[in-house]
Enzyme design. Structure first.
Site, mmCIF file in Angstrom:
data_model
loop_
_atom_site.group_PDB
_atom_site.id
_atom_site.type_symbol
_atom_site.label_atom_id
_atom_site.label_comp_id
_atom_site.label_asym_id
_atom_site.label_seq_id
_atom_site.Cartn_x
_atom_site.Cartn_y
_atom_site.Cartn_z
ATOM 1 N N GLY A 143 0.822 -1.201 0.000
ATOM 2 C CA GLY A 143 0.000 0.000 0.000
ATOM 3 C C GLY A 143 0.858 1.254 0.000
ATOM 4 N N GLY A 184 5.491 -2.637 3.433
ATOM 5 C CA GLY A 184 5.058 -3.211 4.689
ATOM 6 C C GLY A 184 5.681 -4.568 4.953
ATOM 7 N N ASP A 185 5.149 -5.283 5.953
ATOM 8 C CA ASP A 185 5.784 -6.533 6.347
ATOM 9 C C ASP A 185 5.718 -7.583 5.241
ATOM 10 O OD1 ASP A 185 2.991 -6.729 6.774
ATOM 11 O OD2 ASP A 185 3.287 -8.444 8.096
ATOM 12 N N ASP A 225 -0.307 2.048 8.889
ATOM 13 C CA ASP A 225 -0.820 1.410 10.107
ATOM 14 C C ASP A 225 0.176 1.425 11.260
ATOM 15 O OD1 ASP A 225 -3.162 0.772 8.804
ATOM 16 O OD2 ASP A 225 -2.509 -1.227 8.233
ATOM 17 N N MET A 278 -8.470 3.079 9.828
ATOM 18 C CA MET A 278 -7.784 1.879 9.342
ATOM 19 C C MET A 278 -7.013 1.195 10.474
ATOM 20 S SD MET A 278 -6.471 2.861 5.513
ATOM 21 C CE MET A 278 -7.648 2.949 4.151
ATOM 22 N N ARG A 296 -23.966 9.606 14.787
ATOM 23 C CA ARG A 296 -23.640 9.437 13.371
ATOM 24 C C ARG A 296 -22.356 8.628 13.241
ATOM 25 N NH1 ARG A 296 -26.807 13.654 11.094
ATOM 26 N NH2 ARG A 296 -28.551 13.779 12.572
ATOM 27 N N GLN A 303 -7.341 8.563 4.513
ATOM 28 C CA GLN A 303 -6.233 8.441 5.465
ATOM 29 C C GLN A 303 -4.899 8.215 4.761
ATOM 30 O OE1 GLN A 303 -7.685 5.748 8.956
ATOM 31 N NE2 GLN A 303 -9.200 5.579 7.335
ATOM 32 N N SER A 322 11.507 26.358 19.225
ATOM 33 C CA SER A 322 12.942 26.432 18.938
ATOM 34 C C SER A 322 13.669 25.125 19.255
ATOM 35 C CB SER A 322 13.584 27.569 19.750
ATOM 36 O OG SER A 322 12.959 28.799 19.474
ATOM 37 N N GLY A 345 13.271 30.392 15.698
ATOM 38 C CA GLY A 345 14.111 29.373 16.317
ATOM 39 C C GLY A 345 15.115 29.933 17.300
#
Length: 773
Positions: A25, A118-119, A166, A208, A292, A300, A540, A584
């Protein structure tokens, strides 16, 4: 270099042909990782190849494996998704597909792969490496390649970068894309909050996370949700009643809105799915709430990467190239991870194994095991959420003789996350039976207005007072740069009058200075002989004792949004340079991290300063760069200058010098975002870290209950600063920090951890001014 037998000859020495691909993904930040790998490879004398469409490109070969040049990745940091594509590839799961992929790599001369995914993607990569020599042998036996062709490619190095919204990979605190996704969730929940409050509604928000509840948990912490459902820690058997009781108590206290976060993989303790519809029906039917459902879905994944993911993907991409060059034939494949604030390498196989173990533990209903398999940070956040969200947890209340009156004060300039930290501290205190007391408008407010009528500046805080602060910017109790030394006598008088048992300071270098003054005057003023702890909060990020200050991430996000818009203008006209002034103080942290996150051409900091030779060299580089420009897009350039980088070479003066020296070949403008960098809604990272660190501060104070003033005077840790240092969260004694680690004149730590990152900015911008790191 002429190909030999149809195969490019290996580059001499440590020089390599490094392939980079994205798989699985898509996740915001993947483009930053590809950019870093490509440019770092070239900077190290290697060649970079982009493998398009993930494993499908590896199997198909041909035009899907392309050599990448420096300018090919120009402007990629601000782009969402993955520009080299990703696709599911069933053929790679079979040995014939992997055989074809091996052949394509040999024919292209690639012997190292950096894979961002991903894995599942990383598991496939490690399988590929394990089979590599067998695959080459089979290719020779089938006369697809000759022994001479495969000889230089005896070993394949794999380095993994975890790209996953995720945040479900073990052995790392954050995956590329996770905080961007969390940002998107929090933005939407914040928007929903407004309408929920207006109509006194309840909202059930599905996010997700099939096997990992990180997004749901962090969204709950960041937004102050009333209840959260995650796969690793299902609710109790009577969760319906428990949830309704918590929400009913909140409503009776006067809360007008209700938010419940549900991970898509949420279930009960018998693995029966808990759906948003089931939760909605409960809230509507049992509590009578107008409820709702909002399912956020693929929103996402979308959008640009946040500042943290840009920084993370860039630094991990740089480290991945270093890992390739450091690798020996027997070096296990690593993933590049981050623990607290430290980039490090972890065994890929072990990370994948532990990740799979979590899913297996959930499936076998070993939920304690699943929580233990997650990193320690995950459990800390869960406990902090449970402690600071539900009210009237009588089982957690301390006996009367262990309860304290804890004063809370903001000192210095406002910073995103100050309110979230104070809200968490207040909620923790009320849960444990302590009395939280807010000091409004800093030390001047304490001294001048403590006894004002009808409302003084010293006020006990109730749960509802602070509950809505979690996503508020600025300082709800007011902040001030004034110090205790302006009136020690009145400060001590107020401490005694209002019976403060402990002091929790939230702020920047002024708060650090205030803690220093209070500690040093304990002998003269016994009222100051109480536990004191500082949670650094400043854009800063210049407080000694920590590498991270609350508010710095919010500032970085505001600054990169501003710079992205400026860069778009600069690129639209192609031949334009913008010099942007950052805040800063006398620390170049914000300027440097922002430069890293937007791909700036150069960054000027107080630590390095500015001189005429530096400007002349940079102008020559700009001339050279624009001379090579053949009309490419994204050709505008940005230079970031910290507000105190030089007293002589101001932002406007630098822009004017560049314009004069350009002789009409390109243009130059300057921009000053100013206090835009301080304001706005706090970022999710600042919110969740504020909660976690504030709870730790309260726990530290609790340990000192009942300790006498004389005993406290002997305890260095009775006045301390909490901070993230390397891979750990630590409390540092104020006495040590002020005497050994503070550059008082420049208002910053003597040793600043980020200084080496300036070299990364220069390397990735092609500015040859610092040694490669």
């Amino acid at each position: 270099m002429a190909p030999i037998n149809g195969v490019p000859e290996p580059l001499p020495g440590k020089k390599r042909r490094i392939g980079v691909m994205t798989s699985g993904g898509d996740a915001p930040g993947m483009n930053g990782a590809v950019r870093a790998v490509v440019r770092m490879s070239i900077a190290k004398g290697c060649e970079a190849y982009g493998i398009h469409e993930g494993y499908e490109g590896l199997v198909q070969g041909g035009d899907l494996i392309k050599k990448m040049h420096w300018d090919d990745v120009r402007g990629w940091l601000s782009e969402g998704g993955t520009l080299i594509g990703t696709a599911r590839c069933k053929s790679f799961m079979q040995r014939p597909g992997r055989l074809q992929a091996a052949k394509n790599l040999v024919l292209t001369g690639i012997d190292a792969l950096v894979i961002c995914g991903g894995d599942g993607s990383l598991t496939g990569a490690d399988t590929f490496r394990k089979e590599w020599q067998g695959l080459l042998k089979e290719l020779v036996e089938q006369k697809e390649l000759t022994a001479e062709q495969v000889e230089p490619f005896e070993h394949l190095n794999i380095v993994g970068l975890v790209g996953s919204i995720d945040n479900d990979m073990s052995l790392t605190d954050a995956t590329i894309g996770a905080y961007s996704s969390l940002t998107r969730i929090c933005q939407n929940v914040d928007y929903i909050d407004a309408t929920a409050f207006s109509h006194s509604r309840a909202f059930v928000v599905e996010v997700m996370g099939r096997h990992c509840g990180w997004l749901a948990l962090m969204a709950g912490v960041s937004t102050g949700a009333d209840f959260v459902f995650i796969p690793e820690k299902p609710p109790n058997e009577n969760w319906q009643q428990e949830m309704c009781d918590i929400i009913s108590r909140h409503r009776k206290l006067g809360k007008r809105k209700t938010t419940v976060i549900v991970a898509e993989g949420a279930h009960d303790r018998h693995l029966n799915k808990i759906s948003p519809t089931e939760v909605k029906d409960l809230l509507a039917g049992k509590l009578g709430l107008d409820t709702r459902i909002t399912t956020l879905g693929h929103v996402q994944r979308g959008g640009n990467a946040c500042a943290y993911d840009r920084m993370l993907s860039t630094l991990q991409g740089v480290e991945a190239v270093e890992a390739v060059l450091d690798a020996k034939p027997d070096t296990p494949s690593p993933i590049i991870s981050i623990i607290e604030n430290k980039i490090c390498r972890k065994p890929l196989v072990e990370a994948v194994r532990l990740t799979h173990n979590v899913a297996e533990a959930i499936e076998s209903k070993d939920f304690d095991g699943a929580m233990n398999l997650r990193d320690a940070e995950f459990a800390e956040y869960y406990n902090a959420y449970m402690t600071t969200t539900a009210t009237e947890q009588l089982n957690m209340r301390l006996p009367e003789n262990k309860r304290m009156r804890i004063a809370m004060i903001h000192v210095g300039a406002p910073a995103g996350g100050m309110n979230a930290a104070t809200r968490a501290a207040v909620a923790y205190c009320l849960t444990r039976g302590h009395t939280p007391v807010a000091i409004h408008n800093g030390f001047p407010g304490l001294c001048r207005h403590h006894d004002d009528e009808p409302l003084g500046s010293v006020r006990e805080i109730q749960w509802l007072d602070a509950d809505g602060w979690v996503n508020k910017g600025g300082s709800e109790i007011g902040t001030n740069r004034g110090l205790p030394s302006e009136d020690f006598d009145k400060t001590a008088y107020c401490f005694k009058r209002y019976k403060f048992d402990a002091l929790f300071l939230v702020g920047g270098f002024e708060a650090f200075t205030a803690l220093n003054e209070l500690r040093r005057n304990r002998e003269k003023y016994p009222a100051f002989q109480i536990p004191m702890v500082l949670l650094p909060a400043t854009i800063s990020n210049n407080v000694p004792g920590t590498e991270y200050s609350i508010g710095s991430d919010t500032c970085l996000n505001a600054l990169i949004d501003y710079c992205d818009a400026i860069k778009q203008s600069a690129s639209a006209s192609r031949r334009r340079v913008f010099v942007v002034e950052t805040q800063g103080g006398r620390s170049g942290y914000i300027a440097t991290l922002a430069a890293l996150s937007i791909g700036a051409f150069a960054v000027y900091t107080p630590e390095e300063g500015i001189n005429i030779k530096m400007l002349a060299r940079d102008i020559d580089l700009l001339r050279e760069s624009f001379a090579k420009d053949k009309g490419q897009s994204r050709a505008g350039k940005l230079i970031l200058r910290n507000e105190h980088a030089s007293e002589t070479y101001t932002t406007e003066l630098i822009a004017n010098i560049i314009r004069d020296e350009a002789k009409g070949r390109f243009e130059s403008r300057f921009a000053v975002p100013g206090h835009v960098q301080q304001g706005g809604t706090p970022s999710p990272m600042d919110r969740v870290r504020a909660v976690r660190l504030a709870v730790k501060c309260m726990q530290d104070i609790e340990q000192k209950v009942g300790v006498t003033g004389e005993e406290l005077m002997k305890d260095k840790m009775s006045a301390s600063v909490i901070g993230i240092r390397g891979a750990s969260v630590v409390f540092s004694p104020m006495e040590t920090l002020e005497e050994e680690e503070t550059h008082w004149k420049e208002r910053r730590p003597k040793d600043e951890f980020w200084l080496g990152l300036k070299g990364v900015v220069d390397v990735l911008s092609g500015r040859p001014t610092t040694k490669l790191i």
